[in-house]
Design an enzyme around this catalytic site. Structure first.
Site, short mmCIF file in Angstrom:
data_model
loop_
_atom_site.label_atom_id
_atom_site.label_comp_id
_atom_site.label_asym_id
_atom_site.label_seq_id
_atom_site.Cartn_x
_atom_site.Cartn_y
_atom_site.Cartn_z
N GLY A 120 -9.80 -10.44 -3.98
CA GLY A 120 -10.82 -9.41 -4.02
C GLY A 120 -12.08 -9.76 -4.77
N THR B 110 -2.60 -6.18 1.30
CA THR B 110 -3.52 -5.09 1.61
C THR B 110 -3.24 -4.68 3.04
OG1 THR B 110 -5.22 -6.16 0.23
CG2 THR B 110 -5.96 -4.40 1.66
N THR C 202 -4.57 -0.37 -0.51
CA THR C 202 -3.83 -1.41 -1.21
C THR C 202 -3.25 -0.93 -2.53
OG1 THR C 202 -3.98 -3.69 -2.01
CG2 THR C 202 -5.83 -2.26 -2.51
N SER D 119 0.88 -1.18 0.00
CA SER D 119 0.00 0.00 0.00
C SER D 119 0.91 1.21 0.00
CB SER D 119 -0.90 0.03 1.24
OG SER D 119 -0.15 0.20 2.41
N ARG E 66 -8.03 -3.17 -13.47
CA ARG E 66 -8.68 -4.02 -12.46
C ARG E 66 -8.74 -3.34 -11.10
NH1 ARG E 66 -7.10 -6.33 -7.25
NH2 ARG E 66 -8.33 -8.22 -6.93
N VAL E 67 -9.88 -3.46 -10.45
CA VAL E 67 -10.08 -2.96 -9.09
C VAL E 67 -10.61 -4.09 -8.24
CG1 VAL E 67 -11.33 -1.33 -7.62
CG2 VAL E 67 -10.50 -0.61 -9.87
N THR F 220 -8.84 -8.43 3.61
CA THR F 220 -7.70 -8.65 2.73
C THR F 220 -7.82 -10.03 2.14
OG1 THR F 220 -5.29 -8.89 2.60
CG2 THR F 220 -6.30 -9.36 4.73
N GLY F 221 -7.63 -10.12 0.83
CA GLY F 221 -7.74 -11.44 0.22
C GLY F 221 -7.99 -11.38 -1.26
#
Length: 332
Positions: free
Chosen positions: A250, A196, A214, A75, A224-225, A247-248
Site C-alpha cells: 500500500g 485485499t 481490506t 477483508s 497504519r492505513v 491490491t499490493g
C-alpha cells in the site's frame, strides 16, 4: 443525413482477492478449487446485478459483500490482526458517473466496511471517516453491527503470533471469537502482505464504479492505513477513463497514486486500458520497488488486469462472455 445508431451497450465485471506469492506448488488441489469456486460465485453475483440492468455501484457492493463474508480473503470476516490483537478494516468506493466517493478506515464493528463507505458517500457530506467515529456513523445509519470477535479466525491469529515472534514483539492476549469454527481452516492460503479484495464494474448505462476492502497487513502498528481506502491510490473510477481497484504494498500504491495514474494515462494520453495498467504496474511500480496488481474496466468495455507478483486471485465476466477465473501468473 442518416442518424447513426448508438453502439450496443455491454456490461462487465472484474474481481480480485489479493495479489502476492501465490504459486502452484503452494496450493493443494482442494485449496485451489476453493478459491476458484469462491471467485466464480462472486463474479456471478455481480454479473447477475448487471445483467438485469442494475448499476455498477450495486454490482460492486453485492460482489464485495460476498468477499467480506468469506474467510478465505483478507477483508471482513477472515481479516488479519494488528500487533495489538485487533481487527481494523478499511474500504472505499467510487462512482464513475459523478466522481462521488466514500471511504472508511480502522472500522471494528461494521459487518460490511464497503457498505459503510458507500453510506459515507451517499448519506454524509464527507469522503472519509475513520475509527470509532466511522462505526458510530454506521450505527446511526442502521448498518449491521457485529462484535469484533465476528471477524476473528484462528489461522489469522496464528499468522499474527508467527509475525510477532519473528519480529521480537509481544503477543497480546487472545481476543474473543477465536473459539468459533473457521470454515476456511485447511483451505485458506496465506497470500502474504497483499491481502485485499476489490471489484470494478461497467453497467448497461455505460457507468463504471470501483470498490476495495481490506483488513490491511498482519501485525500493523500505530493505526497504519494503506492504499485501499484512499481515493486515487487503491480505488478510482471515472466515466472519462476507467475504474480501478488495487491490491499490493500500500505505501507504494499511495506514493504513485496508482489507480488515478492509470486513469490519467487512459484519459489524457489516449492509451489502451491494458497498456496504461502495464505502464504503471510493470514499469513504475516495479521500478520503485513495490509489488501488487490491479483490475480495471473502461466505459467502452475494455477489461484489464496487471500484476507483478507470482499470482493474483481474479475473475471476470462480460455480456456474452462466460465467467473466467485465474490465480497464477501464466493464466490468461
Amino acid at each position: 443525413m442518416t442518424k447513426q445508431a448508438e453502439p450496443a451497450r455491454k456490461w462487465a465485471i472484474l474481481v480480485h482477492g489479493g495479489a502476492g506469492t501465490i504459486e502452484r506448488n503452494q496450493l493443494r488441489p482442494e485449496q485451489e478449487a476453493a478459491y476458484r469456486a469462491a471467485l466464480s460465485k462472486v463474479v456471478e453475483a455481480g454479473a447477475a446485478v448487471l445483467d438485469r440492468g442494475g448499476s455498477a455501484l450495486d454490482a460492486v457492493e453485492a460482489a464485495i459483500h460476498l468477499l467480506e463474508d468469506d474467510p478465505l480473503f483478507n477483508s471482513g470476516r477472515g481479516a488479519v490482526f494488528t500487533a495489538e490483537g485487533r481487527i481494523e478494516l478499511d474500504a472505499s468506493i467510487m462512482d464513475g458517473a459523478s466522481l462521488a466517493a466514500g471511504a472508511v478506515a480502522g472500522v471494528t464493528r461494521t459487518r460490511s466496511p464497503l457498505t459503510l463507505a458507500r453510506t459515507v458517500m451517499e448519506k454524509s457530506p464527507h469522503v472519509m471517516m475513520v475509527g470509532a467515529g466511522a462505526d458510530a456513523f454506521s450505527a446511526s445509519q442502521g448498518l449491521e453491527q457485529v462484535d469484533p470477535g465476528y471477524f476473528a479466525t484462528q489461522r489469522r491469529w496464528r499468522s499474527l503470533e508467527n509475525f510477532l515472534k519473528a519480529h521480537d514483539l509481544p503477543i497480546p492476549a487472545k481476543p474473543p471469537g477465536l473459539e468459533q469454527p473457521d470454515p476456511a481452516n485447511g483451505l485458506a492460503h496465506d497470500e502474504g502482505k497483499h491481502g485485499t479484495v476489490g471489484v470494478v464494474a461497467l453497467d448497461l448505462k455505460g457507468d463504471v464504479a470501483a470498490g476495495t476492502s481490506t483488513g490491511g497487513t498482519t501485525g500493523k502498528q500505530w493505526g497504519r492505513v494503506g492504499d485501499s481506502p484512499i481515493i486515487g491510490a487503491g480505488t478510482y473510477a471515472s466515466n472519462a477513463s476507467c475504474a480501478v481497484s488495487a491490491t499490493g504494498s500500500g505505501e507504494y500504491f499511495i506514493r504513485l497514486t496508482v489507480a488515478r495514474d492509470i486513469a490519467a494515462l487512459v484519459e489524457l494520453k489516449g492509451m489502451s486500458l491494458q497498456a496504461a495498467a502495464d505502464e504503471v504496474i510493470q514499469n513504475k511500480l516495479t521500478a520503485l520497488g513495490g509489488d501488487g496488481g490491479i483490475i480495471a474496466v473502461a466505459p467502452d468495455g475494455q477489461l484489464a488486469w496487471s500484476f507483478n507478483t507470482s499470482g493474483m486471485y481474479r475473475g471476470r465476466a462480460a455480456l456474452g462472455e462466460p465467467v473466467s477465473v485465474g490465480i497464477y501468473k501464466d493464466e490468461p
